[in-house]
Design an enzyme around this catalytic site. Structure first.
Site, PDB file in Angstrom:
ATOM      1  N   ASP A 122       0.856  -1.174   0.000  1.00 22.54           N
ATOM      2  CA  ASP A 122       0.000   0.000   0.000  1.00 22.54           C
ATOM      3  C   ASP A 122       0.899   1.232   0.000  1.00 22.54           C
ATOM      4  OD1 ASP A 122      -2.373  -1.439   0.064  1.00 22.54           O
ATOM      5  OD2 ASP A 122      -2.521  -1.404   2.240  1.00 22.54           O
ATOM      6  N   ASP A 136      -6.979  -1.323  -4.412  1.00 26.82           N
ATOM      7  CA  ASP A 136      -8.001  -1.011  -3.404  1.00 26.82           C
ATOM      8  C   ASP A 136      -8.966   0.053  -3.929  1.00 26.82           C
ATOM      9  OD1 ASP A 136      -6.634  -2.714  -1.661  1.00 26.82           O
ATOM     10  OD2 ASP A 136      -5.571  -1.067  -0.671  1.00 26.82           O
TER      11      ASP A 136
END
Length: 171
Positions: A122, A136
């Site tokens: 991330d 995401d």
């Protein structure tokens, strides 16, 4: 057979583009930032948005950390379900087709990370919101498109009299 080819060409093109974009951006982060290192293009932007190298072994928002195997299996089930169901969606149902294409691309992008490196990379950090990535974002946008499509479909199927309240004082 031609319909299946067109259906899979549609979903494959969109989800494939998402996977490529997701994997390229994650590779750039892994090669240019150490774990937990942050970068902002301008100092004034730092409190609001930054790029940070983060690892996630859980689901969205860091839920269920260290359940990488469970989420890998779940992603495989989701991918299989989408690929099985997609050709059954009418080509006129654009919202649903786009939603599933976005969700498939996101699921595959994160699944590749889980299987290849054991966690999801991330890197997008906005305010105090949990750190996320391109995959995401696509999953979330896909859910939003799906909900919008369902709402619009339901609204279009209602009789006109149910959409607007009657004015009892009109003559």
């Amino acid at each position: 057979m031609k319909k299946y080819f067109q259906d899979y060409l549609f979903i494959g093109s969109i989800s494939g583009l998402i996977v490529v974009l997701d994997q390229v951006t994650k590779a750039m982060i892994r090669s240019n930032l150490n774990f937990n290192q942050a970068w902002t293009p301008a100092a004034w932007l730092a409190p609001y948005a930054r790029i940070v190298h983060w690892k996630n072994t859980g689901a969205a928002f860091g839920i269920g950390q260290n359940l990488n195997v469970v989420f890998s299996i779940l992603a495989l089930v989701v991918v299989g379900g989408i690929l099985f169901y997609f050709p059954r969606i009418p080509s006129t149902d654009g919202y649903f087709r786009w939603a599933l294409s976005l969700q498939l691309g996101g699921a595959l992008g994160n699944l590749i990370d889980r299987l290849r490196i054991g966690h999801v990379t991330d890197f997008i950090s906005v305010g105090n919101f949990p750190v996320f990535n391109v995959a995401d974002s696509c999953i979330t946008i896909g859910v939003g498109v799906l909900l919008l499509g369902l709402w619009l479909e339901e609204r279009n199927q209602q009789p006109e009299s149910e959409l607007e309240p009657e004015d009892e004082y009109a003559s």
